[in-house]
Design an enzyme around this catalytic site. Structure first.
Site, PDB file in Angstrom:
ATOM      1  N   LYS A  91     -13.819   0.230  81.421  1.00  0.00           N
ATOM      2  CA  LYS A  91     -13.134  -1.064  81.569  1.00  0.00           C
ATOM      3  C   LYS A  91     -13.229  -1.494  83.030  1.00  0.00           C
ATOM      4  CE  LYS A  91      -8.575  -3.127  80.537  1.00  0.00           C
ATOM      5  NZ  LYS A  91      -7.207  -2.832  80.023  1.00  0.00           N
TER       6      LYS A  91
ATOM      7  N   SER B 163      -5.846  -5.582  76.413  1.00  0.00           N
ATOM      8  CA  SER B 163      -6.741  -6.131  77.387  1.00  0.00           C
ATOM      9  C   SER B 163      -8.068  -5.351  77.474  1.00  0.00           C
ATOM     10  CB  SER B 163      -6.078  -6.157  78.758  1.00  0.00           C
ATOM     11  OG  SER B 163      -5.792  -4.850  79.194  1.00  0.00           O
TER      12      SER B 163
ATOM     13  N   SER C 206      -2.640  -2.200  75.667  1.00  0.00           N
ATOM     14  CA  SER C 206      -4.060  -2.538  75.865  1.00  0.00           C
ATOM     15  C   SER C 206      -5.026  -1.453  75.425  1.00  0.00           C
ATOM     16  CB  SER C 206      -4.316  -2.844  77.342  1.00  0.00           C
ATOM     17  OG  SER C 206      -3.647  -4.009  77.734  1.00  0.00           O
TER      18      SER C 206
END
Lengths: 464, 464
Positions: free
Chosen positions: B70, B144, B168
């Site tokens: 990420k 997210s 997330s």
């Protein structure tokens, strides 16, 4: 007076708890002008606690040992004032720690004076009067657990409960020549205690002897199902630390005995070097930074979050200096983001401290000086700040601490040091304190009793 | 694709890591329109990581296993954008977790798209484009950690690192049919991760198989001397929980598949009753209250404390919705005292949750619905809040969580549940997830591989 001495008297039937309580009431009356108690020992109030001893196993760890309670800690059916009459409430139940001590046979005597809302390190910020120093009445007692420390020092109680957020369980120990144990955050319940900074508050104990403090610790310690702040603390090795950390740099001593305090500290440094433990000089900056955060940073808002509604609703009820300190945590001065920024910084400092203290103990002066009560009245904020210079860092950094006597700065002006360890390190500190009290290891662990012999003899004469 | 399958191919010399990486690059190019990557896999960038495998012990736990990162987690020499080009910086060092994975033989492929500053649960709040759902492109990916989840689901990586402050690392797992492990707070380092709420941030892993997630956990876990937020987590018993807690009450499902989601949840409830573990219905109110505190309370100020200075200095740089959310934590809305009041409340809720979960696991829907990307664009705040209803409580209450697939709400619309335990309870959750995947215990633990066989065959055809 010590618990071990009392236990001997009880075992030999030379004294009974009732006699001891009566003598303590007498002493508290004689010292009334010293503003030690808010709810002084009272025969009628104490009676039920004496009665229950008759049916109790005498081997209970604190059987017949009388103790004093700082008046921000609940004793059932006695008002809790926190040093503010308008704030007073009468609890139905004991604070969790008080309950544990009573179940172990201890006798609650009454409630002691304090810097209002436990906010202060001087012992003068109370509408119940300025607590006198136990040895030199013109000097401050230290605070905020002023009455508890002086009650023990003056022989009104064998031990006393204090609280300690910024140093309130250590400064008065030093200023009155006592042991002050501030256990690890969350190791003793704070249920039934008026919050100062709830996330940092600890209940503490004052005693003449380390053994008494550790015995109380053994009873008071442990999770409480109804207290969200207790936690299971992993107890660390009871061995001596591998290293003893002392602060480098030139730190200012202060007050009327500044140079004497400095000399006493130099003496303590020399003694530290002779304990048979490697001494390491460290940069004190990280501890100083943490200390500054407590009062200069947003943590004052934690006090306000607990007490602000009361203060706003009761104009004029708070002690003026106290209100001024508490209001510095209200509304405008600190926003929410600043709390998180400060917490992140503290987290980093805590991590550094934990690495430094992994196998070590930190040794500091408990206080870098003292003040007369007159001097504090003239400049209440600055004098108070001075008293916390060596103590404020402790709870923010999640350390446990043991304040121990270290001779005298001047006649009747005791000097004290504090030993610090990471959370769960109480046993290591106790071992170190024993070494401190008896570096050669020749005397018995109980050698500190010797200085007690004189008052004890007097006591037996009066009571026996 | 799973690590165990890859290891077999490597052992049999049917595939080499270089072939696998090449195929993953091909796949990522083919899926370019899905906005999965910010720094897509690139042969030249990956080359050094492939080279070092040649001299590395092949028994290293993640030897030759490619993973996605990420883009709020540092990979040395590749920009970290956190989904905001103006914020980008190029780190010299890997994040601590990335470093550990690489040392264990894993191959970093590139950096994945995310809701900007990890603030969001939808996967559409990014100037790098809305990440498509892996199975139904008109639906949200969840966020997210949008790109990380979809990268794994689409076979661009064997596993991927996400982060999880409010959900997330779990919501995108559910929406793309994956395992999502959110370890206990502080058990994996967050050094080298762009902070959201630093005191609550966790690095997480997405995988097709529980075994892969747990293997990554084994490598990533443990204190980091340079990370103040890591702590030593006491690992709890790996036995099945004694009780399985399910939420009582009628909780609203939402979105275009609301009724299908509800049916899938009822199905999950029935399945839970057949696992051979006592099921207990609990009042969800305490978890709901904690969840509400995260975004309605002062914790948004923690995000602002980390990012406010950047946002203020770079007008127009942030994604508009993200800036709106972040600014709700600035200045006026919350004062410092409100942070402490909220923390005290959370401490009490945490304590209640810990008692409830002492020997139990909590089972909840990971999400109570999903949305189309069009719907989120029209109403970005409310749709996002809905996604967090079952996830926001988790880190504030110091729980670990394991999101696992639980069938489908509709064709190509996966449904997922999350299992929660107190800190250190990951092994219990893993055991429970195995029981969940195979209630009869008849199939092997690897039964979930079966569904992978089709793409694997294709893969071998392409690569081999």
């Amino acid at each position: 007076m010590t618990a071990s001495w009392l236990r001997e008297q009880y075992a030999a039937s030379k004294l009974a708890p009732r006699d001891v309580v009566a003598e303590m009431i007498r002493r508290s009356v004689a010292d009334e002008h010293m503003n030690i108690w808010i709810a002084p020992p009272d025969a009628e109030t104490i009676e039920p606690y004496l009665k229950r001893l008759d049916t109790m196993d005498r081997s209970a760890p604190l059987w017949g040992i009388p103790f004093a309670i700082k008046d921000n800690i609940d004793l059932a059916n006695v008002p809790t004032t926190a040093g503010c009459p308008a704030f007073a409430y009468t609890p139905d139940a004991h604070a969790a720690v008080v309950q544990r001590l009573i179940e172990a046979g201890a006798i609650p005597l009454g409630k002691t004076n304090l810097d209002q809302f436990a906010t202060g390190l001087v012992g003068t910020r109370s509408p119940f009067g300025e607590t006198h120093n136990a040895l030199k009445p013109e000097l401050i007692s230290g605070g905020s657990s002023s009455g508890s420390a002086v009650a023990v020092a003056r022989g009104h109680a064998v031990f006393a409960l204090g609280t300690d957020t910024a140093g309130s369980g250590r400064v008065p120990a030093a200023l009155n020549g006592l042991i002050g144990l501030k256990p690890s955050l969350g190791s003793w319940p704070t249920r039934g205690v008026v919050p100062a900074c709830r996330s940092l508050d600890c209940v503490t104990v004052f005693a003449h002897e380390l053994e008494d403090a550790m015995r109380v610790d053994g009873v008071a310690r442990g999770p409480d199902a109804a207290d969200p702040w207790t936690r299971t603390i992993v107890r660390r090795s009871p061995e001596l630390p591998k290293r003893l950390l002392l602060p480098g740099g030139d730190w200012p001593f202060f007050g009327p005995y500044a140079s004497r305090y400095e000399a006493a500290w130099r003496q303590a440094e020399r003694k530290a070097a002779q304990l048979g433990i490697e001494v390491q000089t460290i940069d004190y900056a990280l501890f100083a930074e943490a200390a500054a955060v407590l009062y200069d940073g947003p943590w004052v808002a934690e006090r306000w979050s607990a007490l602000g509604a009361f203060i706003d609703a009761h104009p004029g009820a708070a002690f003026p200096v106290t209100e001024r300190v508490l209001r510095s945590g209200s509304g405008d001065r600190h926003d929410a983001a600043s709390v998180f920024s400060a917490m992140h910084r503290i987290q980093a400092l805590k991590h550094e401290a934990a690495k430094l203290l992994e196998d070590a103990a930190l040794l500091l002066p408990t206080a870098g000086g003292t003040w007369s009560r007159d001097e504090v009245r003239v400049d209440p904020i600055r004098t108070n700040s001075d008293m916390g210079r060596w103590t404020n860092h402790c709870n923010l950094l999640d350390l446990c601490a043991l304040a121990v006597p270290a001779g005298e700065a001047a006649p009747d002006v005791p000097f004290g040091i504090t030993l610090f360890a990471v959370s769960g390190g109480e046993d290591m500190l106790a071992k170190l304190a024993i070494r401190w009290a008896d570096p050669s290891g020749k005397a018995s662990q109980r050698s500190s009793d010797v200085s007690e012999e004189q008052p004890m003899t007097t006591f037996v004469a009066v009571c026996g």
